[in-house]
Write an enzyme that holds these catalytic residues in place. Structure first.
Site, PDB file in Angstrom:
ATOM      1  N   LYS A  71      54.334 -43.289  -3.314  1.00  0.00           N
ATOM      2  CA  LYS A  71      55.408 -43.431  -1.923  1.00  0.00           C
ATOM      3  C   LYS A  71      54.846 -44.548  -0.896  1.00  0.00           C
ATOM      4  CE  LYS A  71      58.278 -43.703   1.452  1.00  0.00           C
ATOM      5  NZ  LYS A  71      57.437 -44.171   2.277  1.00  0.00           N
ATOM      6  N   GLU A  96      45.737 -34.349   3.727  1.00  0.00           N
ATOM      7  CA  GLU A  96      44.865 -35.084   4.539  1.00  0.00           C
ATOM      8  C   GLU A  96      45.125 -35.487   5.858  1.00  0.00           C
ATOM      9  OE1 GLU A  96      42.706 -37.583   6.145  1.00  0.00           O
ATOM     10  OE2 GLU A  96      42.980 -38.839   4.303  1.00  0.00           O
ATOM     11  N   CYS A 123      42.066 -42.188  10.239  1.00  0.00           N
ATOM     12  CA  CYS A 123      42.280 -40.787  10.552  1.00  0.00           C
ATOM     13  C   CYS A 123      40.900 -40.133  10.704  1.00  0.00           C
ATOM     14  CB  CYS A 123      42.542 -40.503   9.160  1.00  0.00           C
ATOM     15  SG  CYS A 123      41.342 -40.933   7.471  1.00  0.00           S
ATOM     16  N   GLU A 129      45.143 -37.564  18.777  1.00  0.00           N
ATOM     17  CA  GLU A 129      44.401 -38.030  17.758  1.00  0.00           C
ATOM     18  C   GLU A 129      45.719 -39.855  18.425  1.00  0.00           C
ATOM     19  OE1 GLU A 129      44.077 -39.204  13.656  1.00  0.00           O
ATOM     20  OE2 GLU A 129      45.905 -38.542  14.039  1.00  0.00           O
TER      21      GLU A 129
END
Length: 497
Positions: free
Chosen positions: A191, A267, A302, A401
């Site tokens: 996906k 992750e 990330c 973040e």
């Protein structure tokens, strides 16, 4: 791949066929309900193509096909050498179509063509080749139970696996999932993020030609809260490998608990620190690594090194060098091979980052430079590299973040203070220590709570090194042979003799 000018890439883009259908059971098809979403070019703000928006009905079809394929053993029961050969053929076909695949990723993500051709597509190819070569070199175990029995411990594929991958590195991270999950003999449903489906669909078009059975690899396109959630909640999906935000990672854990306790590998986000001590001499080198570590890929990484925790004695000299690097890394048209920084992924993401800049200043941080939206006449989403100085660790910009080209600077007076601040975070994906004292490097590396710690470097990587995080940066590891742990079960067979 051939050397092309900006004009060459523009001409190729104008003639490129854009894949837009899901890939189910070896066929490209529309969503059952006919729904679509619009793929957009972040460099221009223009629509590219309407892509099939799969929903629960389509996910159920994909899972049924995957389960039937797994149970039939057409992929699972192939000898490792045959699965290896298929994956290697697939990698070769992808390599032969590097320009087209790279261009599709550039068009849909705003990443510079110089990077999609040299980093992203080769990263996918390298991942497939690494895991392919590993398949006929993985051995089982025998437990030392004495002469009266044989106790064998073997790895078996978990079954039907869903891999949900993000838009920032769609091809590279797909390779991290496809290689071990498909290579181990599972049926895999991929996906992609709705912002980055096109290059993945082109890769899928080459799967059957490589010999991958129709139901062993499928691509379900669609929105996260529809197709992604349907995969996470499906009672016949055995495992999910997810890369994305911590917020959505937590949802997949909830989906697992509310459905069939499927295995979930995560992750997720990061707030990675660069610690710079007062004894360092080569500030030019450090500035280069810090600049690329936070501003590469428009800061949409990330493990980007978004927190600079720097000793007061070297701070000003380092920030002067960083401002020079910011000028060199000005964003520009992704189709220009000379550009190293492209467009941000979409308008909402740009607005989110701009909001963080304003919020940081409201809390007392000082905008040292950058943060302007530029190239507005293009219609795209461009922002200059930014530095927020005078940041304290209780500010939102230091704790959350941002996922954009923003570096926050925290000033310290000792290594111990720096380590304390570095670890005072919900995340633990990456970290770096810059020091000319070997003992300080060892001490900091041991003390930092992160899945990867770089000493006097940043973002050095290899497919054979595990990647993942501590705390809310996730669980499990991508890359290396450890990735097989997420997609296989250990079976003990006890034989009395």
């Amino acid at each position: 791949m051939t050397e092309r000018s900006m004009t060459d890439w523009q001409q190729l883009a104008s003639s490129l066929s854009l894949p837009h259908q899901a890939y189910l059971g070896g066929q490209f098809c529309d969503a059952a309900g006919g729904a679509t979403f619009t793929a957009e070019n972040p460099a221009t703000g223009e629509s590219l193509v309407a892509v099939a928006a799969c929903q629960a009905e389509d996910v159920d079809r994909a899972v049924t096909i995957a389960r039937d394929t797994f149970n039939a053993g057409t992929w699972r029961d192939q000898p490792p050498t045959e699965r290896k050969a298929c994956l290697l053929r697939w990698a070769q076909l992808i390599e032969q179509h590097t320009d087209e695949i790279a261009l599709l990723e550039t068009l849909e993500t705003g990443k510079p063509i110089s990077q999609t051709t040299s980093v992203d597509v080769p990263g996918l190819i390298g991942g497939l080749r690494y895991y392919a070569e590993a398949l006929d070199k993985l051995y089982g175990e025998t437990a030392p139970n004495g002469p009266s029995s044989v106790c064998m411990i073997d790895r078996e594929p978990v079954g039907v696996v869903a891999a949900v991958v993000p838009w920032n590195y769609p091809l590279i991270i797909a390779g991290w999932k496809i290689g071990p999950a498909l290579g181990a003999g599972n049926s895999l449903i991929l996906k992609p993020a709705e912002q980055s489906s096109l290059a993945t669909l082109k890769v899928a078009a080459l799967a059957a030609e490589a010999g991958i059975p129709d139901g062993a690899f499928q691509v379900v396109t669609g929105l996260g809260h529809e197709a992604g959630e349907a995969l996470g909640r499906h009672m016949d999906v055995d495992a999910v490998g997810f890369t994305g935000s911590t917020e959505i990672g937590k949802r997949f854990l909830a989906y697992s608990a509310e459905s069939n306790m499927k295995r979930v590998g995560l992750e997720c986000g990061g707030k990675s620190p660069h610690i710079v001590t007062r004894d360092v001499e080569d500030l030019d080198k450090i500035a280069m690594y810090v600049a690329y570590g936070v501003w590469y890929n428009q800061g949409q990484t990330c493990h980007a090194g978004t927190r600079l925790i720097v000793d007061r004695e070297v701070k000003e000299a380092l920030l002067e060098r960083l401002e020079s690097w910011a000028g060199k890394l000005a964003p520009g048209d992704p189709l220009d091979p000379a550009n190293q920084i492209g467009a941000m992924i979409e308008q909402p993401q740009l607005e989110k980052v701009q909001h963080y800049l304003a919020e940081g200043q409201r809390e007392g941080a000082r905008l040292r430079f950058g943060g302007e939206r530029v190239h507005r006449d293009s219609g795209g989403y461009y922002m200059t590299p930014a530095v927020l100085d005078d940041v304290s660790n209780d500010m939102r910009v230091a704790r959350e973040e941002i996922f954009g080209p923003v570096l926050v600077v925290l000033t310290v007076d000792s290594l111990d203070e720096a380590i304390t601040i570095a670890n005072d975070t919900d995340y633990g994906l990456g970290a770096a220590i810059w020091t000319d004292k070997l003992s300080d490097g060892h001490r900091a590396a041991r003390a930092l709570r992160a899945g990867t710690v770089w000493v006097n470097c940043y973002d050095h990587t290899s497919i054979n090194a595990p990647f993942g995080g501590f705390k809310q940066s996730g669980q499990g590891r991508d890359k290396s042979l450890h990735a097989f742990d997420k997609y296989t079960e250990l079976k003990t067979t006890w034989i009395e003799i």
